[in-house]
Scaffold this motif. Structure first.
Motif, mmCIF file in Angstrom:
data_model
loop_
_atom_site.group_PDB
_atom_site.id
_atom_site.type_symbol
_atom_site.label_atom_id
_atom_site.label_comp_id
_atom_site.label_asym_id
_atom_site.label_seq_id
_atom_site.Cartn_x
_atom_site.Cartn_y
_atom_site.Cartn_z
ATOM 1 N N ALA A 48 0.684 -1.204 0.006
ATOM 2 C CA ALA A 48 0.087 0.173 0.196
ATOM 3 C C ALA A 48 1.042 1.067 -0.173
ATOM 4 O O ALA A 48 2.400 1.306 -0.178
ATOM 5 N N ASP A 49 -0.040 2.467 -0.637
ATOM 6 C CA ASP A 49 0.943 3.529 0.217
ATOM 7 C C ASP A 49 1.432 4.148 1.726
ATOM 8 O O ASP A 49 3.242 4.400 1.171
ATOM 9 N N ALA A 50 0.959 3.660 2.646
ATOM 10 C CA ALA A 50 1.709 3.747 3.719
ATOM 11 C C ALA A 50 2.567 3.207 4.076
ATOM 12 O O ALA A 50 3.934 3.968 4.490
ATOM 13 N N ASP A 51 2.933 1.531 3.359
ATOM 14 C CA ASP A 51 3.933 0.712 3.083
ATOM 15 C C ASP A 51 5.065 1.111 2.939
ATOM 16 O O ASP A 51 6.206 1.510 2.922
ATOM 17 N N ARG A 52 4.587 1.997 0.774
ATOM 18 C CA ARG A 52 5.835 3.007 1.001
ATOM 19 C C ARG A 52 6.325 4.474 1.450
ATOM 20 O O ARG A 52 7.682 4.216 1.216
ATOM 21 N N HIS A 53 5.839 4.926 2.117
ATOM 22 C CA HIS A 53 6.144 6.661 2.964
ATOM 23 C C HIS A 53 6.804 5.421 4.188
ATOM 24 O O HIS A 53 7.997 6.236 3.992
ATOM 25 N N LYS A 54 6.311 4.258 4.434
ATOM 26 C CA LYS A 54 7.256 3.748 5.701
ATOM 27 C C LYS A 54 8.795 3.362 5.815
ATOM 28 O O LYS A 54 9.286 4.200 5.474
ATOM 29 N N ILE A 55 9.027 2.630 4.007
ATOM 30 C CA ILE A 55 10.247 2.560 3.664
ATOM 31 C C ILE A 55 10.810 3.639 3.113
ATOM 32 O O ILE A 55 12.567 3.700 3.671
ATOM 33 N N ALA A 56 9.973 5.007 2.594
ATOM 34 C CA ALA A 56 10.719 6.125 2.607
ATOM 35 C C ALA A 56 11.569 6.438 3.433
ATOM 36 O O ALA A 56 12.360 7.316 3.473
ATOM 37 N N ASP A 57 10.689 6.467 4.736
ATOM 38 C CA ASP A 57 11.637 7.054 6.129
ATOM 39 C C ASP A 57 12.086 6.492 6.242
ATOM 40 O O ASP A 57 13.521 7.634 6.787
ATOM 41 N N GLN A 58 12.854 5.076 6.575
ATOM 42 C CA GLN A 58 13.699 4.436 6.889
ATOM 43 C C GLN A 58 14.727 4.972 6.023
ATOM 44 O O GLN A 58 15.843 5.132 6.074
ATOM 45 N N LEU A 59 14.835 5.211 4.441
ATOM 46 C CA LEU A 59 15.466 5.893 3.463
ATOM 47 C C LEU A 59 15.918 6.456 3.727
ATOM 48 O O LEU A 59 17.758 7.012 3.588
ATOM 49 N N LYS A 60 15.600 7.464 4.345
ATOM 50 C CA LYS A 60 15.656 9.122 4.457
ATOM 51 C C LYS A 60 16.146 9.320 6.278
ATOM 52 O O LYS A 60 17.725 9.238 5.887
ATOM 53 N N GLY B 107 13.554 -4.974 -0.013
ATOM 54 C CA GLY B 107 14.849 -6.095 -0.641
ATOM 55 C C GLY B 107 15.555 -4.455 -0.816
ATOM 56 O O GLY B 107 16.858 -4.896 -1.266
ATOM 57 N N LEU B 108 14.640 -3.446 -0.788
ATOM 58 C CA LEU B 108 15.219 -1.931 -0.591
ATOM 59 C C LEU B 108 15.992 -1.415 1.031
ATOM 60 O O LEU B 108 16.672 -0.387 0.775
ATOM 61 N N VAL B 109 15.480 -2.530 1.519
ATOM 62 C CA VAL B 109 16.134 -1.712 2.981
ATOM 63 C C VAL B 109 16.484 -3.052 3.846
ATOM 64 O O VAL B 109 17.350 -2.965 4.767
ATOM 65 N N ALA B 110 17.361 -3.819 3.221
ATOM 66 C CA ALA B 110 17.213 -4.666 3.436
ATOM 67 C C ALA B 110 19.217 -5.137 3.967
ATOM 68 O O ALA B 110 18.830 -5.413 4.335
ATOM 69 N N ASP B 111 20.108 -3.910 3.479
ATOM 70 C CA ASP B 111 21.342 -4.082 3.538
ATOM 71 C C ASP B 111 20.880 -2.881 5.088
ATOM 72 O O ASP B 111 22.095 -2.599 5.326
ATOM 73 N N GLY C 122 24.324 8.730 7.350
ATOM 74 C CA GLY C 122 25.493 8.466 5.833
ATOM 75 C C GLY C 122 24.963 7.365 5.190
ATOM 76 O O GLY C 122 26.706 7.061 5.020
ATOM 77 N N ARG C 123 24.469 6.659 5.495
ATOM 78 C CA ARG C 123 25.064 5.021 5.704
ATOM 79 C C ARG C 123 24.372 5.090 3.520
ATOM 80 O O ARG C 123 24.790 3.758 3.370
ATOM 81 N N LEU C 124 23.393 5.788 3.415
ATOM 82 C CA LEU C 124 23.341 6.041 1.434
ATOM 83 C C LEU C 124 23.819 7.961 1.499
ATOM 84 O O LEU C 124 23.733 8.277 2.076
ATOM 85 N N SER C 125 24.137 7.513 -0.139
ATOM 86 C CA SER C 125 25.526 8.193 -0.959
ATOM 87 C C SER C 125 23.829 9.400 -1.311
ATOM 88 O O SER C 125 22.327 8.847 -1.257
ATOM 89 N N LEU C 126 23.820 10.308 -1.425
ATOM 90 C CA LEU C 126 22.422 10.924 -2.608
ATOM 91 C C LEU C 126 21.920 10.265 -3.474
ATOM 92 O O LEU C 126 20.574 10.410 -3.671
ATOM 93 N N GLY C 127 22.782 9.538 -4.418
ATOM 94 C CA GLY C 127 22.281 9.348 -5.315
ATOM 95 C C GLY C 127 21.704 7.906 -5.321
ATOM 96 O O GLY C 127 20.442 7.705 -5.889
#
Length: 153
Positions: free
Chosen positions: A17-29, A60-64, A35-40
Motif C-alpha cells: 500500500a502507499d502507507a507501506d511505501r511511505h514507511k520504507i521511504a522514511d527508513q531510506l531518509k 529488498g530495498l532496505v534489507a542491507d 550517512g549510510r546512503l549517498s544522495l545518488g
C-alpha cells in the motif's frame, strides 16, 4: 473472463500500500541522514520504492540497512549476543528429557507427601531414588554442552 485465483505462498507476494511505501521511504531518509546512503543511492532507491508493487520489492530495498539509530557497534553487539544465546540453548532432546524427569519427580513427591500425611508412622522417602537419573541427566547435559562449545571454537 474471470481471473484465476492463485493461493499466495507468503506475505512477500502481497501488494504493498502507499502507507507501506511511505514507511520504507522514511527508513531510506533516516539512512541518508545517518550517512549510510549517498544522495545518488537514496535517489535511486526512492524511485524504486514508489515503483514497487509487492512487499518483497519494498523489503529488498532496505534489507542491507540496519534500523535507524543503530550504529555498526550496536548491530555487531546484538549479533554476538544472539550467537551467545543460541550457544547456551539446550538441545530439544535434552529439554524434553528434563521436562519428563521433572514431571516424574513432581508426581512422586506429591504421592509420597499424601501417603506420609495420611498414614500413621514414617514412610520411606522413595522419591530420593529419582536423584540418580537426575544426576545422570545433569552429567549428560554438561557433556553435551561442553562438546557443543568445543565444536564452535
Amino acid at each position: 473472463m474471470a481471473r484465476e485465483v492463485v493461493p499466495r505462498p507468503g506475505v512477500e507476494t502481497m501488494r504493498a500500500a502507499d502507507a507501506d511505501r511511505h514507511k520504507i521511504a522514511d527508513q531510506l531518509k533516516a539512512a541518508l541522514e545517518e550517512g549510510r546512503l549517498s544522495l545518488g543511492e537514496y535517489d535511486d532507491r526512492l524511485r524504486e520504492v514508489y515503483a514497487a508493487r509487492t512487499y518483497a520489492d519494498l523489503l529488498g530495498l532496505v534489507a542491507d540497512l540496519p534500523k535507524a539509530g543503530l550504529s555498526a557497534a550496536d548491530v555487531n553487539a546484538r549479533r554476538l549476543a544472539e550467537a551467545r544465546r543460541q550457544a547456551r540453548r539446550m538441545p530439544l532432546a535434552l529439554q524434553v528429557l528434563w521436562t519428563i524427569w521433572a514431571s516424574v519427580v513432581a508426581v512422586n513427591v506429591a504421592v509420597w507427601f499424601l501417603v506420609e500425611v495420611t498414614v500413621a508412622g514414617h514412610v520411606y522417602p522413595w522419591p530420593i531414588w529419582l536423584l540418580a537419573p537426575g544426576a545422570a541427566l545433569f552429567a549428560t547435559t554438561i557433556g553435551v554442552q561442553s562438546i557443543r562449545r568445543q565444536q564452535r571454537r
